[in-house]
Design an enzyme around this catalytic site. Structure first.
Site, PDB file in Angstrom:
ATOM      1  N   HIS A 216       0.851  -1.194   0.000  1.00 30.08           N
ATOM      2  CA  HIS A 216       0.000   0.000   0.000  1.00 30.08           C
ATOM      3  C   HIS A 216       0.884   1.241   0.000  1.00 30.08           C
ATOM      4  O   HIS A 216       2.074   1.157   0.313  1.00 30.08           O
ATOM      5  CB  HIS A 216      -0.902   0.026   1.254  1.00 30.08           C
ATOM      6  CG  HIS A 216      -0.121   0.194   2.532  1.00 30.08           C
ATOM      7  ND1 HIS A 216       0.529  -0.850   3.154  1.00 30.08           N
ATOM      8  CD2 HIS A 216       0.146   1.286   3.295  1.00 30.08           C
ATOM      9  CE1 HIS A 216       1.146  -0.416   4.239  1.00 30.08           C
ATOM     10  NE2 HIS A 216       0.936   0.891   4.351  1.00 30.08           N
ATOM     11  N   ASP A 218       0.781   5.191   1.814  1.00 25.10           N
ATOM     12  CA  ASP A 218       0.045   5.878   2.876  1.00 25.10           C
ATOM     13  C   ASP A 218      -0.643   7.106   2.286  1.00 25.10           C
ATOM     14  O   ASP A 218      -0.155   7.704   1.323  1.00 25.10           O
ATOM     15  CB  ASP A 218       0.999   6.292   4.007  1.00 25.10           C
ATOM     16  CG  ASP A 218       1.643   5.078   4.684  1.00 25.10           C
ATOM     17  OD1 ASP A 218       1.091   3.970   4.562  1.00 25.10           O
ATOM     18  OD2 ASP A 218       2.696   5.249   5.330  1.00 25.10           O
ATOM     19  N   HIS A 273       4.800   0.192  -0.116  1.00 22.28           N
ATOM     20  CA  HIS A 273       5.529  -0.629   0.860  1.00 22.28           C
ATOM     21  C   HIS A 273       4.643  -1.725   1.440  1.00 22.28           C
ATOM     22  O   HIS A 273       3.420  -1.691   1.273  1.00 22.28           O
ATOM     23  CB  HIS A 273       6.123   0.251   1.970  1.00 22.28           C
ATOM     24  CG  HIS A 273       5.117   1.132   2.660  1.00 22.28           C
ATOM     25  ND1 HIS A 273       4.591   2.273   2.108  1.00 22.28           N
ATOM     26  CD2 HIS A 273       4.523   1.025   3.878  1.00 22.28           C
ATOM     27  CE1 HIS A 273       3.743   2.832   2.939  1.00 22.28           C
ATOM     28  NE2 HIS A 273       3.672   2.076   4.030  1.00 22.28           N
ATOM     29  N   ARG A 283       7.205  -8.790  16.023  1.00 24.26           N
ATOM     30  CA  ARG A 283       7.653  -7.450  15.614  1.00 24.26           C
ATOM     31  C   ARG A 283       6.551  -6.440  15.888  1.00 24.26           C
ATOM     32  O   ARG A 283       5.365  -6.737  15.687  1.00 24.26           O
ATOM     33  CB  ARG A 283       7.998  -7.472  14.129  1.00 24.26           C
ATOM     34  CG  ARG A 283       8.354  -6.126  13.531  1.00 24.26           C
ATOM     35  CD  ARG A 283       8.838  -6.300  12.088  1.00 24.26           C
ATOM     36  NE  ARG A 283       9.270  -5.029  11.549  1.00 24.26           N
ATOM     37  CZ  ARG A 283       8.494  -4.223  10.829  1.00 24.26           C
ATOM     38  NH1 ARG A 283       7.259  -4.557  10.547  1.00 24.26           N
ATOM     39  NH2 ARG A 283       8.966  -3.073  10.380  1.00 24.26           N
TER      40      ARG A 283
END
Ligand SMILES: C=C1C[C@]23C[C@@]1(O)CC[C@H]2[C@@]12CCC[C@@](C)(C(=O)O1)[C@H]2[C@@H]3C(=O)O
Ligand code: AKG
Ligand code: FE2
Length: 345
Positions: A216, A218, A273, A283
């Site tokens: 996607h 941002d 990304h 994570r």
């Protein structure tokens, strides 16, 4: 599929085998770049060349890492600890703060989930303005440390975003006065503008078939991301494919968002990304989405337009753009693009 299936994450604690609903095929899991020496630029903000390095990175990559950014490491560690504390809560408790369908704040799977055929191996928590309302539901007797740390983080990230915006403007010959709605104050007064999003990617039994956060861009002007020391972020670079962003101790990742692409009239790349997961480590990442005042119309800046560069996009507010993105996802930019024949004035 029920709409809540795209909001309520899996109860990862109790899963030992990747369910079919979370198994992505190879088309979606395209491999990483073959050249290990290719790295996202790391920029020292204390360097006298910072502005021109940022311009170059934003034009070529749409992403860079920054060091000497001024946000204390002790704060970033506390934010990471509080994020881990939140996601370690029992699923039943986290669901008390669930995001409502169509809403933006609270606990759940990332909003982009509904645009993909498979579900994400992640959970998120979005704070817009004050975190207090949801934090009370999560910790009825002990929410103040979470709130204080997240609010301090919003404040610091906002200050750094303003500094980066000024450097980016300066790097292409603009002053802050050239941008009507940009009024850096170092204190973010409008709560709607303080968007902090916490991501959690539990260790996964079959990471090669799972997807943490699907590809996607941002919607923001800029996004600041703290990814601690566990790798997982990958950025897409034309002709190279997916490039992993190696964590650098104490540094932050800066990605160019759709609105920055719009106001720079396409000069700065919005960065595609994704986040991948791994078998052993849980994570977490912390993203701050910096945008313009919610009701300000943003459009390609006058100084980015001339007879050879016609405006590429019509004016939009951040709210309007978020709505278009929430409905049409990766078609959003196309939908506000002006006809090539459109002339200035
Ligand atoms: C301001 C925002 C950006 C965001 C949508 C939101 O209203 C709050 C959550 C943000 C987030 C975080 C994860 C990735 C992302 C694409 C998503 O699904 O929700 C972003 C949104 C965005 O940038 O469009
Ligand atoms: O966790 C990451 O590395 C990416 C997070 C991200 O892209 C986001 O929150 O928008
Ligand atoms: Fe993102």
């Amino acid at each position: 599929m029920n709409i809540l299936n795209h909001i309520i994450p899996l109860d990862f604690e109790n899963v030992i085998k990747l369910p079919d609903s979370h198994k992505w095929n190879d088309d979606h899991r395209s491999p990483v770049c073959r050249f290990p020496h290719v790295q996202v630029p790391l920029i020292d903000l204390a360097s006298p060349h910072a502005a021109s390095l940022i311009r170059q990175a934003s034009e070529e990559w749409g992403v860079f890492q920054v060091k000497s950014h001024g946000i204390p490491m002790s704060l970033l560690n506390q934010v990471e600890n509080q994020t881990r504390r939140l996601f370690a809560l029992p699923e039943k408790r986290k669901l008390l703060a669930i995001r409502s369908p169509g809403g933006s704040r609270g606990y759940g799977m990332a909003r982009i989930s509904s645009f993909f055929p498979k579900l994400l191996w992640s959970e998120g928590f979005t704070i817009i303005g004050s975190p207090v309302e949801h934090a009370v539901q999560l910790w009825p007797h002990d929410h103040s440390s979470f709130c204080e740390i997240m609010e301090e983080c919003q404040e610091e990230m906002n200050g750094l975003s303003e500094k980066l915006m000024s450097l980016m403007f300066c790097s292409v010959g603009l002053t802050n006065q050239d941008v009507k709605w940009f009024k850096p104050t170092n204190v973010c007064k409008n709560p709607q503008q303080r968007v902090l999003h916490l991501n959690s990617y539990p260790a996964c039994p079959d990471p090669d078939q799972a997807m943490g956060l699907a590809p996607h861009t941002d919607s923001s002007l800029l996004t600041l991301l703290y990814q601690g020391n566990i790798a997982g972020l990958q950025v897409h670079r034309e002709n190279m494919g997916w490039v992993p962003v190696q964590p650098v101790d104490g540094s932050l990742v800066v990605t160019v968002g759709d609105l920055m692409h719009i106001i720079s009239n396409g000069r700065f790349k919005n960065c595609l990304h994704r986040a991948v997961v791994n078998r052993t480590n849980h994570r977490v990442s912390i993203a701050y989405f910096y945008g313009p005042p919610r009701d300000a119309k943003v459009s390609p800046l006058m100084k980015m337009i001339d007879t050879d560069h016609h405006p590429l996009y019509r004016p939009v507010t951040w709210n309007e753009y978020l709505h278009i993105k929430g409905t049409y996802f990766n078609k959003a930019l196309e939908l506000i693009r002006l006809n090539v024949d459109t002339k200035l004035g």
